[in-house]
Design a protein around this motif. Structure first.
Motif, mmCIF file in Angstrom:
data_model
loop_
_atom_site.group_PDB
_atom_site.id
_atom_site.type_symbol
_atom_site.label_atom_id
_atom_site.label_comp_id
_atom_site.label_asym_id
_atom_site.label_seq_id
_atom_site.Cartn_x
_atom_site.Cartn_y
_atom_site.Cartn_z
ATOM 1 N N ALA A 135 0.765 -1.958 0.276
ATOM 2 C CA ALA A 135 -0.073 -0.342 0.218
ATOM 3 C C ALA A 135 1.014 1.380 0.576
ATOM 4 C CB ALA A 135 -0.970 -0.176 1.077
ATOM 5 N N ALA A 136 0.788 2.431 -1.202
ATOM 6 C CA ALA A 136 1.400 2.783 -0.953
ATOM 7 C C ALA A 136 0.892 4.532 -0.480
ATOM 8 C CB ALA A 136 1.697 3.914 -2.476
ATOM 9 N N LEU A 137 1.402 5.342 0.320
ATOM 10 C CA LEU A 137 2.006 6.219 0.876
ATOM 11 C C LEU A 137 1.337 7.157 0.079
ATOM 12 C CD1 LEU A 137 2.171 5.828 4.702
ATOM 13 C CD2 LEU A 137 0.162 6.643 3.468
ATOM 14 N N GLU A 138 2.687 9.307 -0.034
ATOM 15 C CA GLU A 138 2.853 9.995 -0.862
ATOM 16 C C GLU A 138 4.282 9.754 -1.318
ATOM 17 O OE1 GLU A 138 3.165 14.888 -0.382
ATOM 18 O OE2 GLU A 138 2.758 13.295 1.293
ATOM 19 N N PHE A 144 -1.653 8.656 0.311
ATOM 20 C CA PHE A 144 -0.926 10.310 1.139
ATOM 21 C C PHE A 144 -0.429 10.464 2.099
ATOM 22 C CE2 PHE A 144 -2.930 14.965 2.515
ATOM 23 C CZ PHE A 144 -1.490 15.468 1.332
ATOM 24 N N GLN A 145 -1.365 10.833 3.346
ATOM 25 C CA GLN A 145 -0.807 10.069 4.456
ATOM 26 C C GLN A 145 -1.434 9.651 5.902
ATOM 27 O OE1 GLN A 145 -0.562 14.470 6.112
ATOM 28 N NE2 GLN A 145 1.494 14.968 4.491
ATOM 29 N N THR A 146 -2.033 8.631 4.769
ATOM 30 C CA THR A 146 -3.175 7.996 5.938
ATOM 31 C C THR A 146 -2.658 6.329 5.384
ATOM 32 O OG1 THR A 146 -4.168 9.893 6.417
ATOM 33 C CG2 THR A 146 -4.902 7.743 7.120
ATOM 34 N N PHE A 147 -2.398 5.540 6.526
ATOM 35 C CA PHE A 147 -2.404 3.853 5.667
ATOM 36 C C PHE A 147 -3.893 3.019 6.883
ATOM 37 C CE2 PHE A 147 1.102 3.326 8.706
ATOM 38 C CZ PHE A 147 0.591 2.603 9.467
ATOM 39 N N VAL A 148 -3.551 2.028 6.163
ATOM 40 C CA VAL A 148 -5.031 0.840 7.835
ATOM 41 C C VAL A 148 -4.076 -0.270 7.088
ATOM 42 C CG1 VAL A 148 -6.696 0.789 7.438
ATOM 43 C CG2 VAL A 148 -6.701 2.564 6.857
ATOM 44 N N ALA A 149 -4.397 -0.845 8.063
ATOM 45 C CA ALA A 149 -3.972 -2.089 8.856
ATOM 46 C C ALA A 149 -5.414 -2.844 9.314
ATOM 47 C CB ALA A 149 -3.223 -2.023 8.855
ATOM 48 N N TYR A 150 -6.304 -3.942 8.290
ATOM 49 C CA TYR A 150 -7.208 -4.527 9.196
ATOM 50 C C TYR A 150 -7.592 -6.170 8.674
ATOM 51 C CZ TYR A 150 -9.182 -3.919 4.531
ATOM 52 O OH TYR A 150 -9.411 -2.703 2.188
ATOM 53 N N SER A 151 -7.923 -6.219 9.490
ATOM 54 C CA SER A 151 -8.349 -8.170 9.215
ATOM 55 C C SER A 151 -9.967 -8.073 9.282
ATOM 56 C CB SER A 151 -8.275 -8.780 10.341
ATOM 57 O OG SER A 151 -8.603 -8.642 11.365
ATOM 58 N N PRO A 152 -10.210 -9.787 8.756
ATOM 59 C CA PRO A 152 -11.718 -9.577 8.185
ATOM 60 C C PRO A 152 -12.699 -10.633 9.253
ATOM 61 C CG PRO A 152 -10.454 -11.016 6.648
ATOM 62 C CD PRO A 152 -9.786 -10.343 7.878
#
Length: 523
Positions: free
Chosen positions: A309-312, A378-386
């Motif tokens: 996943a890519a930020l800025e 941009f300046q935010t990332f998220v990590a999540y599980s289902p």
């Protein structure tokens, strides 16, 4: 006497059911309990979605509901909303609201009748992928400059006010957008970079020639100013098309194509004939993973990266064991001198259980944790599980090994399957087809409704009646930010909102887009 059910289940699923017409498949499922279970197998319908509709689950954590989705994908609907400048919403007519933009989802009709199965938003544009692997675009790929009316789509600033189809050599399988560019992967494992819609180039390199798992692209991912590829073996390559030396090569090629008058003008039937070319350059390979703690006790599979996943100017990586990592990719020098940094507070269940959001509230902490998906912008990332005990952890471009994630209680244990990010607004999609948004109003990008018609205090509305009256009279200011995720309603003014099921969503800049299906559609 042998009967059909005597055959191994694998033989039936792999060699018989895929060849049956849908009516025959449904009739077979009505014969007895065995075939009822077989003809409703989740893995079978998930695979059939990919084979028949070019639909993959690579950007969602969906684990069920594939048959219902298959049924609805015969006629999906595309919705867009938010800032309307630079033609980015592709709408022929902007609906009336208190602002000059679109604060609620509006259906976008694509005249060709294309069945759209995936959306990806850029800074001022959208890319859409249909079931045949064709790509449609609208908006302005480069929103910082201008183009003349007679310029072709070799110019990045040339707007497409309504959707146009790209004429590419092979069907496209996935798309990832940066701020003013995009990276795509086709069915020949070719990686394409779009700096304009008319002149995409293919990165021609032995590193990505698909002759082994080490060189076969598995995922493409665009940051704001860079493109990257994850291979099946877990290696990562990156390139910066807006910076030297690639920028110099691209500029020279553009000049040569300009001299040959290859301007890529759209045809009368809405097609952009792409002038494709090959860029023979070696991308930069990212460093290997550091030593990582064991997260899966029972697994003997070697640890490797499986998602990006890519930020800025950073990449977030996810391993097959659930490790979340970060690395700076601001430049070639930063990559060559940098290393992956492990983020334990986004990866380890014990660390997450100790988060104040769980310790100091009624929120139920996870008993176990395996992060399976990541997203960023941009300046935010998220990590999540289902799943019903889903965990959603938010980080930023400043997150480091000791940083704690941000946790929104409304997103936990809520079957979240996808999280998308604009510049300052955000969205979460659940397995039940609900889209929740929060964050800055961003010129209507939350999609919660026209603030002139919302009651004061409602999400997306004004705080008080006085603020609302002043805004109606003066055309502003915008409503306040929404801190608690609120549900977006589709079918605005159509009386069918409850019948629509959202199955995909995208965001960027100050706009959003979603794909929905009608729950009442039958085979």
């Amino acid at each position: 006497m042998p009967v059909l059910s005597d055959l191994p289940v694998e033989v039936l699923l792999d060699n018989l059911l895929p060849w049956l017409a849908i009516p025959d498949l449904l009739h077979l499922g009505e014969t007895d309990r065995f075939f009822a279970r077989l003809c409703n197998d989740e893995t079978f319908w998930k695979r059939k979605l990919q084979e028949d509709f070019n639909f993959t689950d690579e950007r969602t954590a969906r684990i069920s509901g594939w048959k219902r989705l298959y049924r609805g994908l015969r006629n999906p609907k595309t919705y867009v909303w938010g800032e309307a400048s630079k033609g980015r919403l592709g709408l022929k007519k902007i609906p009336k609201s208190i602002i000059n933009d679109v604060p609620f989802p509006v259906e976008l009709k694509i005249e060709s009748g294309a069945r759209i199965v995936n959306l990806s938003a850029a800074g001022t544009a959208f890319f859409a992928l249909d079931s045949d692997g064709s790509v449609y675009v609208w908006g302005t790929l480069s929103g910082t400059s201008f183009a003349l009316n007679n310029d072709g789509y070799s110019e990045p600033a040339k707007p497409a006010h309504t959707p146009l189809k790209l004429d590419m050599p092979s069907p496209t399988r996935s798309i990832s957008c940066g701020r003013f560019h995009a990276t795509t992967l086709d069915d020949q494992h070719h990686v394409w970079t779009f700096l304009s819609w008319g002149r995409p180039f293919r990165l021609a390199t032995p590193a990505l020639d698909a002759t082994s798992s080490d060189s076969t692209p598995a995922q493409v991912e665009s940051g704001w100013h860079f493109s990257s590829v994850l291979t099946k073996s877990g290696d990562v390559y990156i390139w910066w098309p807006f910076a030297a030396p690639l920028k110099d090569v691209i500029t020279a090629r553009d000049a040569a194509m300009d001299a040959a008058n290859q301007k890529a003008h759209a045809t009368e039937d809405g097609v952009i004939p792409c002038s494709t070319w090959e860029l023979h350059e070696e991308p930069t390979m990212l460093p290997p993973l550091p030593q990582l703690p064991q997260l899966l006790v029972s697994s003997t599979e070697p640890v490797k990266l499986v998602k990006l996943a890519a930020l800025e100017s950073r990449l977030i990586g996810l391993t097959n064991h659930g490790h979340v990592l970060s690395i700076s990719v601001e430049s070639d020098l930063a990559v060559r001198s940098g290393r992956w940094e492990y983020l334990p507070n986004f990866s380890e269940v014990e660390k997450v259980q100790q988060h104040p959001a769980y310790v100091s509230s009624q929120l139920k902490p996870p008993r176990s944790l395996r992060i399976s998906h990541i997203s960023a912008q941009f300046q935010t990332f998220v990590a999540y599980s289902p799943g019903s005990s889903s965990v959603v952890l938010l980080g930023s471009h400043e997150t480091h090994a000791d940083s704690r994630p941000s946790i929104l209680p409304a997103l936990q244990n809520n079957d979240v399957i996808s999280v998308v990010l604009g510049d300052y607004h955000y969205g979460a999609l659940t397995s039940t087809g609900k889209l929740l948004t929060w964050g800055a109003y961003s010129r209507g990008a939350l999609g919660l409704g026209d603030p002139a018609t919302l009651l004061p205090g409602q999400p997306g509305g004004y705080r008080t009646e006085e603020h609302k009256r002043a805004a109606v009279a003066n055309g502003g200011p915008f409503p306040p930010a929404v801190s608690e995720p609120a549900e977006v309603r589709f079918g605005h003014g159509e009386g069918q909102g409850e019948k629509l099921f959202c199955f995909a969503v995208t965001a960027a800049g100050w706009h959003m887009g979603a794909l929905v299906i009608d729950l009442q559609v039958r085979f």
